[in-house]
Design an enzyme around this catalytic site. Structure first.
Site, PDB file in Angstrom:
ATOM      1  N   ASP A  32       0.845  -1.193   0.000  1.00 42.86           N
ATOM      2  CA  ASP A  32       0.000   0.000   0.000  1.00 42.86           C
ATOM      3  C   ASP A  32       0.879   1.242   0.000  1.00 42.86           C
ATOM      4  O   ASP A  32       1.291   1.725   1.048  1.00 42.86           O
ATOM      5  CB  ASP A  32      -0.916  -0.025   1.237  1.00 42.86           C
ATOM      6  CG  ASP A  32      -1.854   1.171   1.284  1.00 42.86           C
ATOM      7  OD1 ASP A  32      -1.987   1.859   0.255  1.00 42.86           O
ATOM      8  OD2 ASP A  32      -2.450   1.419   2.346  1.00 42.86           O
ATOM      9  N   TYR A  33       1.163   1.735  -1.200  1.00 40.93           N
ATOM     10  CA  TYR A  33       1.912   2.979  -1.352  1.00 40.93           C
ATOM     11  C   TYR A  33       1.126   3.877  -2.287  1.00 40.93           C
ATOM     12  O   TYR A  33       0.797   3.480  -3.401  1.00 40.93           O
ATOM     13  CB  TYR A  33       3.309   2.722  -1.912  1.00 40.93           C
ATOM     14  CG  TYR A  33       4.048   3.994  -2.280  1.00 40.93           C
ATOM     15  CD1 TYR A  33       4.364   4.931  -1.303  1.00 40.93           C
ATOM     16  CD2 TYR A  33       4.405   4.263  -3.596  1.00 40.93           C
ATOM     17  CE1 TYR A  33       5.033   6.106  -1.632  1.00 40.93           C
ATOM     18  CE2 TYR A  33       5.081   5.431  -3.931  1.00 40.93           C
ATOM     19  CZ  TYR A  33       5.382   6.344  -2.949  1.00 40.93           C
ATOM     20  OH  TYR A  33       6.032   7.504  -3.274  1.00 40.93           O
ATOM     21  N   GLU A  34       0.824   5.086  -1.855  1.00 38.54           N
ATOM     22  CA  GLU A  34      -0.057   5.944  -2.627  1.00 38.54           C
ATOM     23  C   GLU A  34       0.609   7.247  -3.055  1.00 38.54           C
ATOM     24  O   GLU A  34      -0.059   8.246  -3.309  1.00 38.54           O
ATOM     25  CB  GLU A  34      -1.333   6.224  -1.817  1.00 38.54           C
ATOM     26  CG  GLU A  34      -2.068   4.940  -1.456  1.00 38.54           C
ATOM     27  CD  GLU A  34      -3.315   5.172  -0.638  1.00 38.54           C
ATOM     28  OE1 GLU A  34      -3.908   6.258  -0.767  1.00 38.54           O
ATOM     29  OE2 GLU A  34      -3.695   4.271   0.130  1.00 38.54           O
ATOM     30  N   GLY A  35       1.923   7.216  -3.126  1.00 36.95           N
ATOM     31  CA  GLY A  35       2.644   8.409  -3.533  1.00 36.95           C
ATOM     32  C   GLY A  35       3.207   8.276  -4.935  1.00 36.95           C
ATOM     33  O   GLY A  35       3.007   7.283  -5.635  1.00 36.95           O
TER      34      GLY A  35
ATOM     35  N   ARG B  87       0.718   8.795 -11.410  1.00 41.13           N
ATOM     36  CA  ARG B  87       1.550   7.681 -10.916  1.00 41.13           C
ATOM     37  C   ARG B  87       2.105   6.841 -12.059  1.00 41.13           C
ATOM     38  O   ARG B  87       3.310   6.693 -12.206  1.00 41.13           O
ATOM     39  CB  ARG B  87       0.741   6.825  -9.936  1.00 41.13           C
ATOM     40  CG  ARG B  87       0.320   7.610  -8.708  1.00 41.13           C
ATOM     41  CD  ARG B  87      -0.474   6.769  -7.735  1.00 41.13           C
ATOM     42  NE  ARG B  87      -1.180   7.617  -6.759  1.00 41.13           N
ATOM     43  CZ  ARG B  87      -1.962   7.167  -5.812  1.00 41.13           C
ATOM     44  NH1 ARG B  87      -2.168   5.872  -5.683  1.00 41.13           N
ATOM     45  NH2 ARG B  87      -2.566   8.005  -4.985  1.00 41.13           N
TER      46      ARG B  87
END
Length: 205
Positions: free
Chosen positions: A72-75, A117
């Site tokens: 879970d990485y949202e950057g 992204r």
């Protein structure tokens, strides 16, 4: 409801809920821990650091008896895109090699280019078990507007049209549709349509 569940996700560790772990396994369900490589890797582009993170995650899964991880990485940092792609693919491949039957997934945005992204979702999907599409909080401009004004301006958090658009965008990239899981919000928010626009009016009690 256990017949409707395939996987339980959790954060931190599960040592204080071993009853849940054991019951879930008795029901034939898997448990995966949420994780983020940037919490362990000072330099995601460094292969040695990525390998150390992966082994740490595998050791934790074996020690605590769960079945895999959800990344879970949202950057988004353009200088770290390649390193993140490699971290996810290497994690999926290594887990599958060292823990046969393990499950590794990644949280993916509403649509591939959301917030710029554009990670390598095709290669990631090929290596991993699935992409979990975070079909919530999808109105990027609306989120900015609400921060600047007030909470009473929110559009729908998972508009049907945007959900369909996101799924089709992943498929158009070449992601196997069977590798896409649609994550829907259960916020319990109420909306009132005014001039065709849904306005947030509070939470369902």
């Amino acid at each position: 409801p256990w017949d409707k569940i395939t996987t339980i996700g959790f954060f931190s560790d599960i040592t204080d809920r071993l009853d849940l772990r054991d019951y879930a396994h008795d029901q034939g369900k898997k448990l995966v821990r949420g994780t983020n490589p940037f919490n362990s890797c000072d330099d995601i582009n460094n292969e040695t650091q990525r390998a150390a993170w992966i082994q740490k995650e595998i050791s934790s899964a074996l020690e605590q008896g769960y079945d895999g991880i959800n990344i879970d990485y949202e950057g988004h940092d353009p200088d770290k895109v390649d390193g993140f792609n490699q971290a996810v693919i290497e994690a999926c491949n290594t887990f599958h090699e060292q823990m046969p039957g393990s499950e590794v997934s990644i949280d993916a945005p509403f649509y591939p280019h959301y917030e710029g992204r554009n990670y390598d979702y095709v290669s990631i999907a090929n290596a991993c078990d699935y992409l979990f599409i975070m079909a919530y909080d999808g109105e990027f401009w609306d989120n900015i507007q609400c921060v600047a004004t007030s909470p009473n301006c929110s559009m729908a958090t998972a508009p049907l049209q945007l959900c369909e658009y996101g799924i089709q965008q992943y498929i158009a990239l070449g992601v196997d549709p069977t590798k896409l899981y649609l994550g829907l919000p259960w916020y319990g928010l109420k909306y009132e349509y005014i001039e065709g626009v849904p306005f947030y009016t509070g939470q369902i009690e």
